[in-house]
Write a protein that holds these residues in place. Sequence first.
Motif, short mmCIF file in Angstrom:
data_model
loop_
_atom_site.label_atom_id
_atom_site.label_comp_id
_atom_site.label_asym_id
_atom_site.label_seq_id
_atom_site.Cartn_x
_atom_site.Cartn_y
_atom_site.Cartn_z
N THR A 97 0.91 -1.15 0.06
CA THR A 97 -0.46 -0.21 0.13
C THR A 97 0.57 1.48 -0.01
OG1 THR A 97 -1.81 -1.38 0.74
CG2 THR A 97 -2.16 0.87 1.18
N GLY A 98 2.08 1.35 0.78
CA GLY A 98 2.65 2.32 0.71
C GLY A 98 3.42 2.61 -0.39
N PHE A 99 3.36 1.42 -1.16
CA PHE A 99 4.37 2.06 -2.72
C PHE A 99 3.42 1.93 -4.00
CE2 PHE A 99 5.40 0.01 -6.62
CZ PHE A 99 6.61 0.30 -7.63
N MET A 100 1.78 1.66 -3.69
CA MET A 100 0.91 2.12 -4.17
C MET A 100 0.62 3.74 -3.98
SD MET A 100 -2.12 -1.00 -4.18
CE MET A 100 -3.00 -0.05 -4.66
N TRP A 102 2.72 6.10 -3.42
CA TRP A 102 3.46 7.16 -3.78
C TRP A 102 3.61 6.47 -4.99
CZ3 TRP A 102 7.48 10.25 -1.93
CH2 TRP A 102 8.88 10.36 -2.85
N GLN A 103 3.33 5.40 -5.69
CA GLN A 103 3.46 5.88 -7.00
C GLN A 103 1.87 6.69 -7.47
OE1 GLN A 103 5.56 5.49 -9.46
NE2 GLN A 103 6.52 4.42 -7.72
N VAL A 104 0.71 6.62 -7.47
CA VAL A 104 -0.15 7.16 -7.76
C VAL A 104 -0.02 8.57 -6.98
CG1 VAL A 104 -3.12 7.42 -7.23
CG2 VAL A 104 -1.60 5.06 -7.09
N GLY A 105 0.52 9.16 -5.77
CA GLY A 105 0.68 10.48 -5.50
C GLY A 105 1.37 10.77 -6.85
N PHE A 106 2.40 10.41 -7.24
CA PHE A 106 3.75 11.19 -8.05
C PHE A 106 2.51 11.01 -9.19
CE2 PHE A 106 6.72 10.29 -10.73
CZ PHE A 106 7.69 11.41 -11.06
N LEU A 137 -5.83 5.33 -0.09
CA LEU A 137 -4.73 4.95 -0.01
C LEU A 137 -3.40 5.21 1.10
CD1 LEU A 137 -3.71 3.76 -3.58
CD2 LEU A 137 -4.28 2.36 -1.77
N ALA A 138 -3.40 6.55 0.94
CA ALA A 138 -2.56 6.81 2.27
C ALA A 138 -3.35 6.36 3.36
CB ALA A 138 -2.31 9.13 1.85
#
Length: 168
Positions: A97-100, A102-106, A137-138
Motif C-alpha cells: 500500500t505504501g508503494f501504491m 507513492w506511485q499514485v500520488g506521484f 491509499l494514504a
Amino acid sequence: MRRTVHALATACGWLAAGFLAAIAVATLVQIGARQFGHPIEMTELSGFFLAASTFLGLAYTLIAGGHVRVSLVSQFVPDGVRRIVELWCCAIGLAITGFMTWQVGFFALETWRFNELSPGLLAIPMWIPQSAVAFGLAVLVLALLEQAVVVLRGQEPDYATNDDGVAE
C-alpha cells in the motif's frame, strides 16, 4: 494516534458513502434527462465517483473488519505465532500500500503539472480523481500502521475484533 486514525478513516468512510450516493444521483439525472430528450453523459463522472468511493472506503473497511481475511492458519496456532502472522500481514500490506500510495500520488502530481484532462465530454482535470485515490491509499497506510502498532503492543487488532461484531 488511534483516535485520530479512526476519526480520519470514519470521515473517509462517510465520503465514500457520499460518492456512492452521488453515483445514484448522477444515474438518475442521466435517466431523467434522457426521458425529456436531453441526453447528458454522466458515465465518466460516475466512474470517477466509483474510484473515489472505493479507495476512500478502504481504511474504514479495514478497521471495521470488512475486508476478506483468511484466518485458516492463524486460528489454529498459539497466540505468539498468531501475533507474528498478524505483524507479517500488516508489514506486507504496508509495503504494498505504501508503494501504491507513492506511485499514485506521484502520478497525480504529474497529471497536475501537465494539466491532463479526462478524455470524455466533461474534460475534468485528471489530478482530481487521482488525488482521491491517493488520499484513500494514504489513509489506508496510516490505518495499517496503527493496526501493526496495536498488534506489537499485544492487543487484538480492530479488524479481528470487529469481524461480524465478534472477537475471534
